[in-house]
Design an enzyme around this catalytic site. Structure first.
Site, PDB file in Angstrom:
ATOM      1  N   TYR A  21      -1.673  -1.082  10.945  1.00  0.00           N
ATOM      2  CA  TYR A  21      -1.981  -1.649   9.613  1.00  0.00           C
ATOM      3  C   TYR A  21      -0.798  -1.429   8.672  1.00  0.00           C
ATOM      4  O   TYR A  21      -0.296  -2.361   8.042  1.00  0.00           O
ATOM      5  CB  TYR A  21      -3.254  -1.007   9.044  1.00  0.00           C
ATOM      6  CG  TYR A  21      -3.399  -1.225   7.553  1.00  0.00           C
ATOM      7  CD1 TYR A  21      -3.702  -2.490   7.041  1.00  0.00           C
ATOM      8  CD2 TYR A  21      -3.198  -0.174   6.648  1.00  0.00           C
ATOM      9  CE1 TYR A  21      -3.807  -2.698   5.668  1.00  0.00           C
ATOM     10  CE2 TYR A  21      -3.311  -0.372   5.281  1.00  0.00           C
ATOM     11  CZ  TYR A  21      -3.610  -1.633   4.791  1.00  0.00           C
ATOM     12  OH  TYR A  21      -3.700  -1.832   3.432  1.00  0.00           O
ATOM     13  N   SER A  42       0.839  -1.204   0.000  1.00  0.00           N
ATOM     14  CA  SER A  42       0.000   0.000   0.000  1.00  0.00           C
ATOM     15  C   SER A  42       0.870   1.249   0.000  1.00  0.00           C
ATOM     16  O   SER A  42       1.989   1.240   0.538  1.00  0.00           O
ATOM     17  CB  SER A  42      -0.855  -0.015   1.266  1.00  0.00           C
ATOM     18  OG  SER A  42      -1.417   1.247   1.488  1.00  0.00           O
ATOM     19  N   LYS A  54       2.140  -3.978   6.657  1.00  0.00           N
ATOM     20  CA  LYS A  54       2.532  -3.953   5.235  1.00  0.00           C
ATOM     21  C   LYS A  54       4.049  -3.807   5.120  1.00  0.00           C
ATOM     22  O   LYS A  54       4.691  -4.502   4.334  1.00  0.00           O
ATOM     23  CB  LYS A  54       1.832  -2.802   4.510  1.00  0.00           C
ATOM     24  CG  LYS A  54       0.328  -2.968   4.361  1.00  0.00           C
ATOM     25  CD  LYS A  54      -0.021  -4.149   3.469  1.00  0.00           C
ATOM     26  CE  LYS A  54      -1.498  -4.415   3.400  1.00  0.00           C
ATOM     27  NZ  LYS A  54      -1.848  -5.722   2.831  1.00  0.00           N
TER      28      LYS A  54
HETATM   29  P1  NAD Z   1     -11.102  -6.790   1.326  1.00  0.00           P
HETATM   30  O1  NAD Z   1     -11.276  -6.789   2.791  1.00  0.00           O
HETATM   31  O2  NAD Z   1     -12.270  -6.481   0.470  1.00  0.00           O
HETATM   32  O3  NAD Z   1     -10.468  -8.176   0.844  1.00  0.00           O
HETATM   33  C1  NAD Z   1      -9.595  -8.935   1.655  1.00  0.00           C
HETATM   34  C2  NAD Z   1     -10.121 -10.352   1.689  1.00  0.00           C
HETATM   35  O4  NAD Z   1      -9.241 -11.147   2.472  1.00  0.00           O
HETATM   36  C3  NAD Z   1     -11.527 -10.458   2.320  1.00  0.00           C
HETATM   37  O5  NAD Z   1     -12.366 -11.176   1.441  1.00  0.00           O
HETATM   38  C4  NAD Z   1     -11.282 -11.211   3.615  1.00  0.00           C
HETATM   39  O6  NAD Z   1     -12.368 -12.039   3.956  1.00  0.00           O
HETATM   40  C5  NAD Z   1     -10.027 -12.002   3.289  1.00  0.00           C
HETATM   41  N1  NAD Z   1      -9.183 -12.363   4.447  1.00  0.00           N
HETATM   42  C6  NAD Z   1      -8.717 -11.549   5.429  1.00  0.00           C
HETATM   43  N2  NAD Z   1      -7.954 -12.257   6.279  1.00  0.00           N
HETATM   44  C7  NAD Z   1      -7.922 -13.536   5.828  1.00  0.00           C
HETATM   45  C8  NAD Z   1      -7.299 -14.729   6.268  1.00  0.00           C
HETATM   46  N3  NAD Z   1      -6.560 -14.763   7.381  1.00  0.00           N
HETATM   47  N4  NAD Z   1      -7.484 -15.855   5.546  1.00  0.00           N
HETATM   48  C9  NAD Z   1      -8.247 -15.847   4.427  1.00  0.00           C
HETATM   49  N5  NAD Z   1      -8.860 -14.756   3.969  1.00  0.00           N
HETATM   50  C10 NAD Z   1      -8.695 -13.605   4.657  1.00  0.00           C
HETATM   51  O7  NAD Z   1      -9.891  -5.760   1.015  1.00  0.00           O
HETATM   52  P2  NAD Z   1      -9.411  -5.176  -0.382  1.00  0.00           P
HETATM   53  O8  NAD Z   1      -9.751  -3.725  -0.407  1.00  0.00           O
HETATM   54  O9  NAD Z   1      -9.810  -6.059  -1.481  1.00  0.00           O
HETATM   55  O10 NAD Z   1      -7.842  -5.248  -0.162  1.00  0.00           O
HETATM   56  C11 NAD Z   1      -7.083  -6.378  -0.587  1.00  0.00           C
HETATM   57  C12 NAD Z   1      -5.634  -6.176  -0.147  1.00  0.00           C
HETATM   58  O11 NAD Z   1      -5.138  -4.949  -0.682  1.00  0.00           O
HETATM   59  C13 NAD Z   1      -5.464  -6.096   1.371  1.00  0.00           C
HETATM   60  O12 NAD Z   1      -4.274  -6.767   1.723  1.00  0.00           O
HETATM   61  C14 NAD Z   1      -5.317  -4.604   1.625  1.00  0.00           C
HETATM   62  O13 NAD Z   1      -4.576  -4.332   2.761  1.00  0.00           O
HETATM   63  C15 NAD Z   1      -4.596  -4.155   0.353  1.00  0.00           C
HETATM   64  N6  NAD Z   1      -4.835  -2.741   0.046  1.00  0.00           N
HETATM   65  C16 NAD Z   1      -6.113  -2.276  -0.076  1.00  0.00           C
HETATM   66  C17 NAD Z   1      -6.325  -0.922  -0.353  1.00  0.00           C
HETATM   67  C18 NAD Z   1      -7.719  -0.387  -0.442  1.00  0.00           C
HETATM   68  O14 NAD Z   1      -7.893   0.845  -0.372  1.00  0.00           O
HETATM   69  N7  NAD Z   1      -8.754  -1.184  -0.649  1.00  0.00           N
HETATM   70  C19 NAD Z   1      -5.238  -0.061  -0.509  1.00  0.00           C
HETATM   71  C20 NAD Z   1      -3.944  -0.574  -0.393  1.00  0.00           C
HETATM   72  C21 NAD Z   1      -3.740  -1.926  -0.115  1.00  0.00           C
END
Ligand code: NAD
Ligand code: UDP
Length: 338
Positions: free
Chosen positions: A149, A125, A153
């Protein structure tokens, strides 16, 4: 046909990436514990692509059940989205974040090593840049984080850098996402936050759908074009495509690579608000509120490296993003329901 294991593939970015992977003829396996997602996503992916990916409802922190997936399948690469992502919650419950994000990733690296899987894409991120010294931000900028958080990362990035240093045949991409918004054109998949949204776009869409009274704008005295915070919003479908391009790079035995994925353009809160009003065709009431703790003036990417090395260039603009976010919210006022 190559097989890609997508952890967290039922989530917001994961589900859009799964669609892109299927469109590009990859065989996809999803592992997700459904902590922040819904099983209906699988049906929606089928409606969009005609394919239902193999799905394991497994927690990546549960080593034995996670291992079964590696035993039962021949995996060519992993895209690791699974993780918790709410900044505010991570401040109040730091151990929950360290436990989930770190243990799941350690298990994953261990299993990839054990089953000889050599290609990994990790969801990092822009938060790893903390308060940057200037904008746009490129990949050489100093890394420093301001909340648990973000620290997960950065710790995972550090772990992967250390691992790649001694495992030269391991290919790993650290993708630093800026602010993903928007949704698939079909309006069948999109962002589905639990409770009160923390992020700007889902908050705006919930005001538009009548779930919230007004948008609170956190500060209008920043050193920006109109005083409100500036971020680099990227359409989630552009971001999804970035993962497919990254896989192509890993399959050339790239070793460790790091890319910013954004558009390179900054948009203020008021500009996004105005673009959304244009997209939905009615007024979105707002009030100026105090600044949110920890927020910075401006954060946007220099994406030249991803363009040069993997040919990544975002196609969608802010108007497209607002249109698709609204289309998703309008069609799914209560999120994923049958
Ligand atoms: P999201 O919460 O929609 O998707 C994450 C998924 O991972 C969910 O479906 C959740 O159920 C699953 N999950 C969490 N812990 C788990 C575990 N221990 N075992 C199995 N499944 C698990 O989030 P997103 O927005 O799709 O983000 C995806 C990734 O991208 C994350 O790692 C997040 O930190 C990173 N990210 C997101 C953003 C954003 O703004 N959305 C920005 C930068 C980085
Ligand atoms: N923001 C806002 N009201 C909200 C949510 C966010 O004014 O209800 C602002 C926030 O202060 C920041 C921008 O919108 O300037 C993007 O915030 P978000 O939480 O979506 O992303 P991040 O700050 O993590 O980049």
């Amino acid at each position: 046909m190559k097989t890609i294991l997508v952890t967290g593939g039922m989530g917001y970015i994961g589900s859009h990436t799964v669609v892109e992977l299927i469109n590009k003829n990859y065989d996809v396996i999803i592992v997700d514990n459904l902590y922040n997602s819904n099983k209906i996503v699988l049906k929606r992916i089928n409606i969009i692509t005609g394919v239902t990916p193999k799905f394991y409802e497994v927690d990546c922190c549960d080593y034995n059940n996670f291992e079964k997936i590696f035993k039962e399948n021949k995996i060519d690469a992993v895209i690791h989205f699974a993780g918790l992502k709410a900044v505010g919650e991570s401040v109040n419950l730091p151990l929950k974040y360290y436990q989930n994000n770190l243990i799941s990733t350690l298990n994953l690296i261990d299993l990839m090593n054990k089953y000889n899987v050599k290609n990994l894409v990790f969801s990092s991120s822009a938060t790893v840049y903390g308060a940057p010294k200037s904008v746009p931000i490129d990949e050489t900028f100093d890394l420093h984080v301001t909340n648990p958080y973000g620290r997960t990362k950065l710790m995972i990035e550090d772990m992967l850098r250390d691992y790649c240093f001694v495992n030269k045949d391991f290919n790993c991409a650290l993708l630093r996402y800026f602010n993903p918004i928007g949704a698939h054109k079909s309006g069948l998949i999109g962002e589905n936050p639990n409770g009160i949204p923390n992020n700007l776009m889902p908050y705006i869409t919930q005001v538009a759908i009548g779930k919230r009274e007004f948008l609170g704008i956190f500060g209008n005295d920043y050193n920006t074009v109109d005083g409100t915070g500036v971020r680099d919003y990227i359409h989630v479908c552009d971001l999804a495509l970035g993962h497919v391009l990254t896989l192509d790079k890993l399959f050339t035995n790239s070793g460790l690579v790091t890319y910013n994925l954004g558009t390179g353009k900054g948009t203020s809160v008021l500009e996004l608000h105005d673009a959304f009003e244009k997209a939905c065709g009615f007024k979105i009431p707002y009030k100026i509120m105090p600044r949110r703790a920890g927020d910075i003036d401006s954060c946007y990417a220099n994406c030249d490296k991803a363009y040069k090395e993997i040919g990544f260039k975002a196609q969608y603009n802010i108007d497209d993003m607002c249109k698709d976010s609204w289309n998703w919210q309008k069609n799914n006022p209560d999120g994923y329901t049958e």
